[in-house]
Motif scaffolding. Sequence first.
Motif, PDB file in Angstrom:
ATOM      1  N   TYR A   1       0.807  -1.213   0.000  1.00 57.95           N
ATOM      2  CA  TYR A   1       0.000   0.000   0.000  1.00 57.95           C
ATOM      3  C   TYR A   1       0.840   1.263   0.000  1.00 57.95           C
ATOM      4  O   TYR A   1       0.309   2.366   0.086  1.00 57.95           O
ATOM      5  CB  TYR A   1      -0.941   0.002   1.200  1.00 57.95           C
ATOM      6  N   ARG A   2       2.176   1.091  -0.072  1.00 55.71           N
ATOM      7  CA  ARG A   2       3.095   2.215  -0.148  1.00 55.71           C
ATOM      8  C   ARG A   2       2.888   3.180   1.022  1.00 55.71           C
ATOM      9  O   ARG A   2       2.720   4.375   0.852  1.00 55.71           O
ATOM     10  CB  ARG A   2       2.943   2.944  -1.486  1.00 55.71           C
ATOM     11  N   LEU A   3       2.887   2.612   2.225  1.00 61.97           N
ATOM     12  CA  LEU A   3       2.703   3.414   3.429  1.00 61.97           C
ATOM     13  C   LEU A   3       3.997   4.096   3.846  1.00 61.97           C
ATOM     14  O   LEU A   3       5.088   3.642   3.534  1.00 61.97           O
ATOM     15  CB  LEU A   3       2.214   2.537   4.584  1.00 61.97           C
ATOM     16  N   PHE A   4       3.842   5.187   4.581  1.00 59.41           N
ATOM     17  CA  PHE A   4       4.968   5.902   5.200  1.00 59.41           C
ATOM     18  C   PHE A   4       6.050   6.270   4.181  1.00 59.41           C
ATOM     19  O   PHE A   4       7.237   6.204   4.452  1.00 59.41           O
ATOM     20  CB  PHE A   4       5.583   5.072   6.336  1.00 59.41           C
ATOM     21  N   GLY A   5       5.609   6.661   2.992  1.00 58.63           N
ATOM     22  CA  GLY A   5       6.568   7.110   1.988  1.00 58.63           C
ATOM     23  C   GLY A   5       7.419   6.009   1.405  1.00 58.63           C
ATOM     24  O   GLY A   5       8.510   6.264   0.904  1.00 58.63           O
ATOM     25  N   TYR A   6       6.959   4.738   1.471  1.00 53.45           N
ATOM     26  CA  TYR A   6       7.749   3.632   0.924  1.00 53.45           C
ATOM     27  C   TYR A   6       8.012   3.839  -0.570  1.00 53.45           C
ATOM     28  O   TYR A   6       9.034   3.449  -1.086  1.00 53.45           O
ATOM     29  CB  TYR A   6       7.017   2.306   1.140  1.00 53.45           C
ATOM     30  N   SER A   7       7.062   4.461  -1.248  1.00 54.84           N
ATOM     31  CA  SER A   7       7.243   4.769  -2.662  1.00 54.84           C
ATOM     32  C   SER A   7       6.898   6.225  -2.876  1.00 54.84           C
ATOM     33  O   SER A   7       6.147   6.811  -2.115  1.00 54.84           O
ATOM     34  CB  SER A   7       6.327   3.880  -3.521  1.00 54.84           C
ATOM     35  N   ARG A   8       7.441   6.813  -3.903  1.00 61.40           N
ATOM     36  CA  ARG A   8       7.112   8.197  -4.221  1.00 61.40           C
ATOM     37  C   ARG A   8       5.778   8.305  -4.955  1.00 61.40           C
ATOM     38  O   ARG A   8       5.295   9.398  -5.211  1.00 61.40           O
ATOM     39  CB  ARG A   8       8.220   8.838  -5.076  1.00 61.40           C
ATOM     40  N   LYS A   9       5.190   7.187  -5.316  1.00 62.91           N
ATOM     41  CA  LYS A   9       3.898   7.209  -5.996  1.00 62.91           C
ATOM     42  C   LYS A   9       2.825   7.698  -5.023  1.00 62.91           C
ATOM     43  O   LYS A   9       2.906   7.482  -3.825  1.00 62.91           O
ATOM     44  CB  LYS A   9       3.546   5.815  -6.512  1.00 62.91           C
ATOM     45  N   PRO A  10       1.775   8.349  -5.545  1.00 62.46           N
ATOM     46  CA  PRO A  10       0.728   8.861  -4.658  1.00 62.46           C
ATOM     47  C   PRO A  10      -0.006   7.741  -3.953  1.00 62.46           C
ATOM     48  O   PRO A  10      -0.218   6.677  -4.504  1.00 62.46           O
ATOM     49  CB  PRO A  10      -0.207   9.618  -5.614  1.00 62.46           C
ATOM     50  N   LEU A  11      -0.381   8.014  -2.693  1.00 59.03           N
ATOM     51  CA  LEU A  11      -1.135   7.044  -1.916  1.00 59.03           C
ATOM     52  C   LEU A  11      -2.609   7.111  -2.293  1.00 59.03           C
ATOM     53  O   LEU A  11      -3.103   8.127  -2.755  1.00 59.03           O
ATOM     54  CB  LEU A  11      -0.971   7.335  -0.431  1.00 59.03           C
ATOM     55  N   ILE A  12      -3.321   6.026  -2.076  1.00 63.47           N
ATOM     56  CA  ILE A  12      -4.717   5.939  -2.459  1.00 63.47           C
ATOM     57  C   ILE A  12      -5.573   5.850  -1.198  1.00 63.47           C
ATOM     58  O   ILE A  12      -5.384   4.963  -0.380  1.00 63.47           O
ATOM     59  CB  ILE A  12      -4.980   4.721  -3.362  1.00 63.47           C
ATOM     60  N   LEU A  13      -6.514   6.756  -1.040  1.00 61.92           N
ATOM     61  CA  LEU A  13      -7.418   6.711   0.088  1.00 61.92           C
ATOM     62  C   LEU A  13      -8.449   5.604  -0.098  1.00 61.92           C
ATOM     63  O   LEU A  13      -8.752   5.190  -1.210  1.00 61.92           O
ATOM     64  CB  LEU A  13      -8.140   8.046   0.244  1.00 61.92           C
ATOM     65  N   ASN A  14      -8.991   5.142   1.030  1.00 61.76           N
ATOM     66  CA  ASN A  14     -10.035   4.120   1.017  1.00 61.76           C
ATOM     67  C   ASN A  14      -9.582   2.837   0.375  1.00 61.76           C
ATOM     68  O   ASN A  14     -10.371   2.113  -0.239  1.00 61.76           O
ATOM     69  CB  ASN A  14     -11.301   4.633   0.288  1.00 61.76           C
ATOM     70  N   ARG A  15      -8.299   2.524   0.438  1.00 60.45           N
ATOM     71  CA  ARG A  15      -7.824   1.263  -0.106  1.00 60.45           C
ATOM     72  C   ARG A  15      -8.361   0.129   0.751  1.00 60.45           C
ATOM     73  O   ARG A  15      -8.571   0.285   1.949  1.00 60.45           O
ATOM     74  CB  ARG A  15      -6.304   1.230  -0.109  1.00 60.45           C
ATOM     75  N   LYS A  16      -8.548  -1.026   0.176  1.00 61.28           N
ATOM     76  CA  LYS A  16      -9.071  -2.160   0.927  1.00 61.28           C
ATOM     77  C   LYS A  16      -7.926  -2.823   1.673  1.00 61.28           C
ATOM     78  O   LYS A  16      -6.876  -3.070   1.135  1.00 61.28           O
ATOM     79  CB  LYS A  16      -9.725  -3.163  -0.023  1.00 61.28           C
ATOM     80  N   ARG A  17      -8.202  -3.130   2.943  1.00 60.46           N
ATOM     81  CA  ARG A  17      -7.205  -3.793   3.746  1.00 60.46           C
ATOM     82  C   ARG A  17      -7.015  -5.223   3.296  1.00 60.46           C
ATOM     83  O   ARG A  17      -7.957  -5.908   2.938  1.00 60.46           O
ATOM     84  CB  ARG A  17      -7.640  -3.766   5.212  1.00 60.46           C
TER      85      ARG A  17
END
Length: 488
Positions: free
Chosen positions: A470-486
């Motif tokens: 899910y690219r949390l905590f800046g793991y990737s420079r790609k934009p994060l997505i809200l409401n992603r499914k766990r």
Amino acid sequence: MEITIKGDKQFDDIPSLKTKALRINLNENIYGTFAEIGAGQETCRHFFRAGGASGTIAKAMSAYDKDFSDAIYGAEDDGRYVTEARLRKMLIHEMNLMEKRITRDKHPDKIFFTYANTVATIDFAKQFKGHGWVGIKYQVEASGDYNEIILHLRFKETDARLQQETLGILGTNLIYGAFYKYNEPKKLLRYLYDHLDKDQLEIDTINFSGPVFKNVDNRLMSLQLVKNGMTDAVMFGPDGTNVLPAKMFYKKNILALRGSFRPVTKVNMAMYEKSYEMFIKENKVKKENTMVVFEITLSNLRAEGEIDEQDFIDRADLLCSLGQSVMISNFQEYYKVVEYFSNYTKARMGLAMGVSNLVDIFDEKYYRHISGGILEAFGKLFFKDLKVYLYPMLDAETGELITSENLKVYPRMKELYKFFKYNGKVIDISDYDESIMNIFSREILQMITNGERGWEDMVPEGTAELIKDYRLFGYSRKPLILNRKRKK
């Protein structure tokens, strides 16, 4: 054209309650019912007084008698009436009647709504100030799917008449906001307090649902409640949904862990597991009646002076994926957390923390703002049936294991600390894993940010995969997505 004068400043022009009600009344398509239980027809009265209500109000009712209420909406399994379940039954029942009695063939352009509340105002002895559930089920276009806004409030005023007036204002703000501010949910929240003061009521839970709110993350809406000072704390369960703190904590034994959890580490989970094992073995503690909560203070959500909302979602996702309940609070000091819990339970409570946190608790500088200083704070903290479960740490310089026996508090606080230690208020977690004691969240976060390897072994099993996927905590420079499914 409106006249402006040099030096004028921009400000929000808040419509009056009459203007809000009248705007809805004058819309020939908005049509609905009011069902208010417990404080009278306070909201509906604003719409009657504004004028033009005959084109808006299909029905106004108050099934105040419990037998009448049960006959209309059905009895609750727990026998209670001021509950979310009762409110939802009211909304569903009244909307079904609307659909049945007002045909679409005859009224193809009608936009239906049902507003409902079930509340208990202050009691005669003025010991219980009262609370309630308020909600609206509505359309924004004819024949469209229904949307819902449901909230829980607590009255702060000590007069039943004032509470009734407050409820009427809130209801009017909610209905107006639902129709005319639904595209800006964060602003809608603030507008609920139009013509109200935060000393009059507290909104501690709110949930949005339906097509117009499909992109709304209710956890972020909870964060706004705390951020805007509408409540001191909000909570959501392991499934990520908002829950009412009072319902979760009522008469429970509570074990709380405070931290930044950015990200959650093996140390955090070891502290939880070991303290939980000790807590449920205590006298007056029943495992089946124990509530564990991971608490994050609002100050720990700030980044460069502002609250990083995406960062908040990241932490919540990780803790919820581990099956934990999360509370977000405005409490900077530990004694305020204990005071908050004490509003809902008199049962034994526990706090799990590390050595550095306990040392900070004994720092006088955190209590200069209260008249009784650290003594007043400690009276509130340890007067309750509370124990601190202390997880040891290794001294970075000497390698010595620091426990409650050899930790160093500020010199003036030594005797005070000894008093609480001697009376069994501070207990060491003796079953610890020395191999993980050098793990710190801030170092893991730095490793993730720098793209380094090796941090995966410092977080609980499955957590590293979530951070990467899910690219949390800046793991990737790609934009994060809200409401992603766990991840299941």
